[in-house]
Motif scaffolding. Structure first.
Motif, short mmCIF file in Angstrom:
data_model
loop_
_atom_site.label_atom_id
_atom_site.label_comp_id
_atom_site.label_asym_id
_atom_site.label_seq_id
_atom_site.Cartn_x
_atom_site.Cartn_y
_atom_site.Cartn_z
N GLU A 133 -7.25 -50.11 38.87
CA GLU A 133 -7.00 -51.53 38.59
C GLU A 133 -7.08 -52.36 39.87
O GLU A 133 -6.71 -51.89 40.95
CB GLU A 133 -5.62 -51.70 37.96
CG GLU A 133 -5.28 -53.13 37.59
CD GLU A 133 -3.87 -53.27 37.03
OE1 GLU A 133 -3.68 -54.09 36.11
OE2 GLU A 133 -2.97 -52.55 37.50
N VAL A 140 -5.59 -55.78 41.42
CA VAL A 140 -4.60 -56.85 41.33
C VAL A 140 -4.86 -57.81 42.48
O VAL A 140 -4.80 -57.43 43.65
CB VAL A 140 -3.16 -56.32 41.39
CG1 VAL A 140 -2.16 -57.46 41.39
CG2 VAL A 140 -2.89 -55.37 40.22
N ASP A 191 -8.48 -57.67 37.69
CA ASP A 191 -7.97 -57.43 36.35
C ASP A 191 -6.73 -58.30 36.10
O ASP A 191 -6.57 -58.85 35.02
CB ASP A 191 -7.59 -55.95 36.17
CG ASP A 191 -8.78 -55.03 36.35
OD1 ASP A 191 -9.76 -55.19 35.60
OD2 ASP A 191 -8.74 -54.17 37.26
N ARG A 192 -5.88 -58.37 37.11
CA ARG A 192 -4.67 -59.20 37.01
C ARG A 192 -4.55 -60.07 38.26
O ARG A 192 -5.09 -59.75 39.31
CB ARG A 192 -3.42 -58.32 36.88
CG ARG A 192 -3.30 -57.62 35.54
CD ARG A 192 -1.92 -57.03 35.33
NE ARG A 192 -1.64 -55.94 36.25
CZ ARG A 192 -0.63 -55.91 37.11
NH1 ARG A 192 0.20 -56.94 37.18
NH2 ARG A 192 -0.43 -54.88 37.89
N ASP A 220 1.78 -65.06 36.94
CA ASP A 220 1.00 -63.83 36.93
C ASP A 220 0.54 -63.53 35.51
O ASP A 220 1.09 -64.02 34.53
CB ASP A 220 1.76 -62.65 37.54
CG ASP A 220 3.00 -62.25 36.75
OD1 ASP A 220 3.22 -62.78 35.64
OD2 ASP A 220 3.77 -61.41 37.23
N GLY A 221 -0.49 -62.71 35.43
CA GLY A 221 -1.06 -62.35 34.13
C GLY A 221 -2.46 -61.82 34.32
O GLY A 221 -2.93 -61.60 35.45
N THR A 222 -3.14 -61.57 33.22
CA THR A 222 -4.53 -61.14 33.31
C THR A 222 -5.37 -62.26 33.89
O THR A 222 -5.01 -63.44 33.82
CB THR A 222 -5.09 -60.75 31.93
OG1 THR A 222 -5.15 -61.93 31.11
CG2 THR A 222 -4.23 -59.69 31.25
N ASP A 224 -8.08 -63.47 32.78
CA ASP A 224 -8.51 -64.39 31.72
C ASP A 224 -7.40 -65.38 31.37
O ASP A 224 -7.65 -66.58 31.22
CB ASP A 224 -8.92 -63.61 30.47
CG ASP A 224 -10.23 -62.86 30.65
OD1 ASP A 224 -11.00 -63.24 31.56
OD2 ASP A 224 -10.47 -61.89 29.91
N ASP A 225 -6.17 -64.90 31.23
CA ASP A 225 -5.06 -65.79 30.88
C ASP A 225 -4.82 -66.83 31.97
O ASP A 225 -4.66 -68.02 31.70
CB ASP A 225 -3.78 -64.99 30.65
CG ASP A 225 -3.66 -64.50 29.21
OD1 ASP A 225 -4.28 -65.11 28.33
OD2 ASP A 225 -2.96 -63.50 28.99
N GLY A 238 -0.15 -62.67 26.52
CA GLY A 238 -1.35 -62.62 27.33
C GLY A 238 -2.50 -61.98 26.61
O GLY A 238 -3.51 -61.65 27.22
N VAL A 282 -0.38 -56.85 29.03
CA VAL A 282 0.08 -57.53 30.23
C VAL A 282 0.60 -58.91 29.87
O VAL A 282 -0.15 -59.74 29.35
CB VAL A 282 -1.06 -57.65 31.27
CG1 VAL A 282 -0.57 -58.39 32.50
CG2 VAL A 282 -1.59 -56.27 31.64
N HIS A 287 1.76 -62.79 30.19
CA HIS A 287 1.40 -63.96 30.99
C HIS A 287 2.69 -64.71 31.28
O HIS A 287 3.34 -65.19 30.36
CB HIS A 287 0.40 -64.83 30.21
CG HIS A 287 -0.07 -66.03 30.97
ND1 HIS A 287 -0.72 -67.08 30.36
CD2 HIS A 287 0.01 -66.35 32.29
CE1 HIS A 287 -1.02 -68.00 31.27
NE2 HIS A 287 -0.58 -67.58 32.44
#
Length: 347
Positions: free
Chosen positions: A36, A38, A224-225, A237-239, A241-242, A324, A328, A330
């Motif tokens: 992942e 971050v 990814d996040r 914080d979040g993905t 996309d979010d 989210g 994960v 959001h």
């Protein structure tokens, strides 16, 4: 779901300065899973680099670090210097901001690459270390890797030096790679090559990556996040996309609103003005009592923000479930529904 490579809980860093105690990092928490990426983003001075240097014991002695940072079942913040030396470059690899200052100018590239291999006993001797070093340079796409072993840092271009730094960071097959502004000052072509290289090596070795940057364009392509930092605190914080599609905190909205878009016209053919965040970040020695962004906030949607620190709480998404869109959450540090008012700050 595999166990996280790294789990950071309530990380705090304080330093004594001539102007008083400075809160550099205040209550940062996150985890990184194998494979992942971050991304930690924010303005200069938000505490991004300090937060990762604290994990490896690379801060000055006057720094006071608290919290936990569990890596492979052990807390990095409780390790002694000798134990940390066994982790640096072996379990955790780090790419520093400026390759010209992180490489020793009086040592050859080969000497600097083989040093870690020999120290961590990854090879049986100097001959094998040199072969491994040449292979690492080939893996990162450096032309003439064997010849480069006998060259000095000043004989290489900026992109080549960055590849060398990445090769050093990956020489111990780390489970976690920390990249601190790894593509700063590189032209966009070399930047794209470096990003592709890290992604390929990450896929091959299932390496967890913490990417420190202020470049939101890079974040959109690799993360990814996302953790958004301001004034030493995580405000959202979040993905990816979010956070990019539904920014909930006014600071995040301001950052995204300041980015130029390829198709940036409003209805009627008018050009959308870029959003500027007024004011300057507060000094770490004089943080406001409530939300750290309150003095610059264009929304000020809740009076409690001026006196209380809002905790990270789940915020609404397009689906309205606050999740989210997946496992994960959001979250944003706010007392009000900032997502509802996103249009007010140009998100």
């Amino acid at each position: 779901m595999s166990e996280p490579v790294l789990t950071v809980q309530d990380l705090r860093v304080r330093m004594d300065t001539a102007r008083g105690s400075a809160e550099i990092v205040n209550g940062l928490s996150y985890s990184v899973a194998p494979g992942e990426t971050v991304a930690v983003v924010g303005e200069s001075g938000s505490g991004k680099s300090v937060s990762v240097m604290a994990l490896l014991g690379l801060l000055p002695k006057q720094a006071r670090v608290s919290g936990t940072a569990v890596f492979r079942g052990r807390d990095l913040l409780r390790m002694r210097e000798r134990e940390l030396r066994a982790v640096r470059g072996d379990g955790v690899g780090m790419v520093f901001q400026d390759p010209m200052t992180s490489l020793n100018p009086v040592l050859t590239i080969g000497r600097q690459l083989t040093e870690g291999l020999l120290a961590h006993r990854r090879v049986s001797g100097k001959k094998e270390a040199r072969e491994r070093a040449a292979q690492l340079l080939a893996d990162v796409g450096l032309p003439d890797p064997r010849g480069a072993l006998d060259r000095f840092p000043h004989e290489l271009s900026g992109g080549m030096r960055q590849r060398v730094v990445i090769a050093i960071a990956l020489s111990g097959d780390p489970a976690l790679l920390i990249a601190d502004e790894a593509t700063t000052a590189l032209d966009v072509t070399v930047q794209a090559q470096i990003l592709d290289l890290v992604a390929r090596l990450q896929d091959e070795h299932d390496t967890g990556v913490v990417w420190i940057t202020h470049d939101l364009g890079v974040v959109a392509g690799i993360a990814d996040r996302v953790l958004v930092m301001y004034g030493g605190r995580c405000v959202e914080d979040g993905t990816v996309d979010d956070v990019f599609e539904r920014p909930a905190h006014p600071y995040t909205q301001g950052l995204l609103g300041s980015l130029p878009q390829l198709h940036d016209d409003e209805p009627g053919g008018r050009r959308r003005e870029l959003v500027a965040i007024g004011g300057t970040p507060p000094p770490p020695t004089d943080l406001p009592p409530g939300c750290v962004f309150w003095p610059r906030c264009p929304v000020r949607g809740h009076e409690r923000c001026a006196t209380e620190q809002p905790p990270l709480t789940a915020v609404g998404t397009a689906a309205g479930d606050g999740s989210g869109g997946g496992d994960v959450p959001h979250r944003a540090a706010t007392f009000y529904d900032a997502a509802r008012d996103a249009g007010e700050v140009g998100a």
